[in-house]
Design a protein around this motif. Sequence first.
Motif, PDB file in Angstrom:
ATOM      1  N   ALA A  10       0.639  -1.259  -0.140  1.00  0.00           N
ATOM      2  CA  ALA A  10       0.001   0.006  -0.020  1.00  0.00           C
ATOM      3  C   ALA A  10       0.843   1.218  -0.063  1.00  0.00           C
ATOM      4  CB  ALA A  10      -1.088  -0.037   1.173  1.00  0.00           C
ATOM      5  N   PRO A  11       0.052   2.459  -0.440  1.00  0.00           N
ATOM      6  CA  PRO A  11       0.939   3.612  -0.516  1.00  0.00           C
ATOM      7  C   PRO A  11       0.999   4.089   0.958  1.00  0.00           C
ATOM      8  CG  PRO A  11      -1.026   3.916  -1.379  1.00  0.00           C
ATOM      9  CD  PRO A  11      -0.943   2.507  -1.163  1.00  0.00           C
ATOM     10  N   MET A  12       2.183   4.312   1.341  1.00  0.00           N
ATOM     11  CA  MET A  12       2.513   4.687   2.926  1.00  0.00           C
ATOM     12  C   MET A  12       3.444   5.739   2.850  1.00  0.00           C
ATOM     13  SD  MET A  12       2.279   1.331   5.055  1.00  0.00           S
ATOM     14  CE  MET A  12       3.543   0.169   4.017  1.00  0.00           C
ATOM     15  N   VAL A  13       3.038   7.199   3.423  1.00  0.00           N
ATOM     16  CA  VAL A  13       4.031   8.299   3.350  1.00  0.00           C
ATOM     17  C   VAL A  13       5.151   7.994   4.404  1.00  0.00           C
ATOM     18  CG1 VAL A  13       2.529   9.315   5.055  1.00  0.00           C
ATOM     19  CG2 VAL A  13       3.919  10.916   3.638  1.00  0.00           C
ATOM     20  N   GLU A  36       4.961   8.957  -0.283  1.00  0.00           N
ATOM     21  CA  GLU A  36       4.324  10.276  -0.942  1.00  0.00           C
ATOM     22  C   GLU A  36       5.316  11.445  -1.362  1.00  0.00           C
ATOM     23  OE1 GLU A  36       0.530  11.844   0.942  1.00  0.00           O
ATOM     24  OE2 GLU A  36       1.841  13.500   1.610  1.00  0.00           O
ATOM     25  N   GLN A  80       4.018   7.663  -6.227  1.00  0.00           N
ATOM     26  CA  GLN A  80       2.926   8.495  -5.506  1.00  0.00           C
ATOM     27  C   GLN A  80       3.482   9.866  -5.543  1.00  0.00           C
ATOM     28  OE1 GLN A  80       0.265   8.471  -1.468  1.00  0.00           O
ATOM     29  NE2 GLN A  80       2.263   7.231  -1.389  1.00  0.00           N
TER      30      GLN A  80
HETATM   31  C1  LIG Z   1       1.774   4.630   7.841  1.00  0.00           C
HETATM   32  C2  LIG Z   1       0.766   4.754   6.847  1.00  0.00           C
HETATM   33  C3  LIG Z   1       1.078   5.789   6.086  1.00  0.00           C
HETATM   34  C4  LIG Z   1      -0.053   5.898   4.858  1.00  0.00           C
HETATM   35  N1  LIG Z   1       0.340   6.750   3.749  1.00  0.00           N
HETATM   36  C5  LIG Z   1      -0.460   6.744   2.563  1.00  0.00           C
HETATM   37  C6  LIG Z   1      -0.256   7.506   1.644  1.00  0.00           C
HETATM   38  O1  LIG Z   1       1.013   8.307   1.700  1.00  0.00           O
HETATM   39  N2  LIG Z   1      -0.983   7.661   0.644  1.00  0.00           N
HETATM   40  C7  LIG Z   1      -2.364   6.821   0.634  1.00  0.00           C
HETATM   41  O2  LIG Z   1      -2.953   6.929  -0.421  1.00  0.00           O
HETATM   42  N3  LIG Z   1      -2.476   5.966   1.544  1.00  0.00           N
HETATM   43  C8  LIG Z   1      -1.511   6.115   2.679  1.00  0.00           C
HETATM   44  N4  LIG Z   1      -2.070   5.061   3.950  1.00  0.00           N
HETATM   45  C9  LIG Z   1      -3.221   4.268   3.498  1.00  0.00           C
HETATM   46  C10 LIG Z   1      -2.940   2.836   3.218  1.00  0.00           C
HETATM   47  O3  LIG Z   1      -2.292   3.162   1.878  1.00  0.00           O
HETATM   48  C11 LIG Z   1      -3.891   1.976   3.140  1.00  0.00           C
HETATM   49  O4  LIG Z   1      -4.947   2.211   2.258  1.00  0.00           O
HETATM   50  C12 LIG Z   1      -4.495   1.959   4.338  1.00  0.00           C
HETATM   51  O5  LIG Z   1      -3.552   1.645   5.537  1.00  0.00           O
HETATM   52  C13 LIG Z   1      -5.634   0.685   4.534  1.00  0.00           C
HETATM   53  O6  LIG Z   1      -4.906  -0.444   4.205  1.00  0.00           O
HETATM   54  P1  LIG Z   1      -5.915  -1.724   4.413  1.00  0.00           P
HETATM   55  O7  LIG Z   1      -7.012  -1.811   3.438  1.00  0.00           O
HETATM   56  O8  LIG Z   1      -5.044  -2.926   4.098  1.00  0.00           O
HETATM   57  O9  LIG Z   1      -6.123  -1.936   5.799  1.00  0.00           O
HETATM   58  C14 LIG Z   1      -0.987   5.000   4.817  1.00  0.00           C
HETATM   59  C15 LIG Z   1      -1.354   4.098   5.832  1.00  0.00           C
HETATM   60  C16 LIG Z   1      -0.304   3.883   6.852  1.00  0.00           C
HETATM   61  C17 LIG Z   1      -0.888   3.000   7.901  1.00  0.00           C
END
Ligand SMILES: Cc1cc2nc3c(=O)[nH]c(=O)nc-3n(C[C@H](O)[C@H](O)[C@H](O)COP(=O)(O)O)c2cc1C
Length: 90
Positions: A10-13, A36, A80
Amino acid sequence: MDYRNKVILAPMVRIGTLPTRLLALKYGADIVYSEEIIDHKILSAERIENTVLGTIDYVLSDSTLVFRTHPEEKGKVVFQMVNFGMLSHK
Ligand SMILES: Cc1cc2nc3c(=O)[nH]c(=O)nc-3n(C[C@H](O)[C@H](O)[C@H](O)COP(=O)(O)O)c2cc1C
């Protein structure tokens, strides 16, 4: 890019940096999202071939690393990018 039946990091900042992405690929991810990245930062960055690490680095003039990628993730990484205007209106 075909997203069907894929294991995706998943995208994670902040945490979706190259080491995390390479580990995710090693442990079975098919597609990995980058951390991000703010649009104007990548636009100001210089593309540098890092011969020590074998990576392509995008670096600001003050040496801040904006984005680093490695050939191992070619075709598997999603870049991203966030629009700075959107962030400032939050
Ligand atoms: C630490 C962290 C950082 C995240 N950063 C982003 C981000 O930069 N961009 C984004 O679209 N979603 C971000 N998310 C959301 C995740 O990509 C994901 O959609 C969300 O954690 C739900 O995942 P799940 O359906 O597997 O529970 C972030 C989540 C976490 C926990």
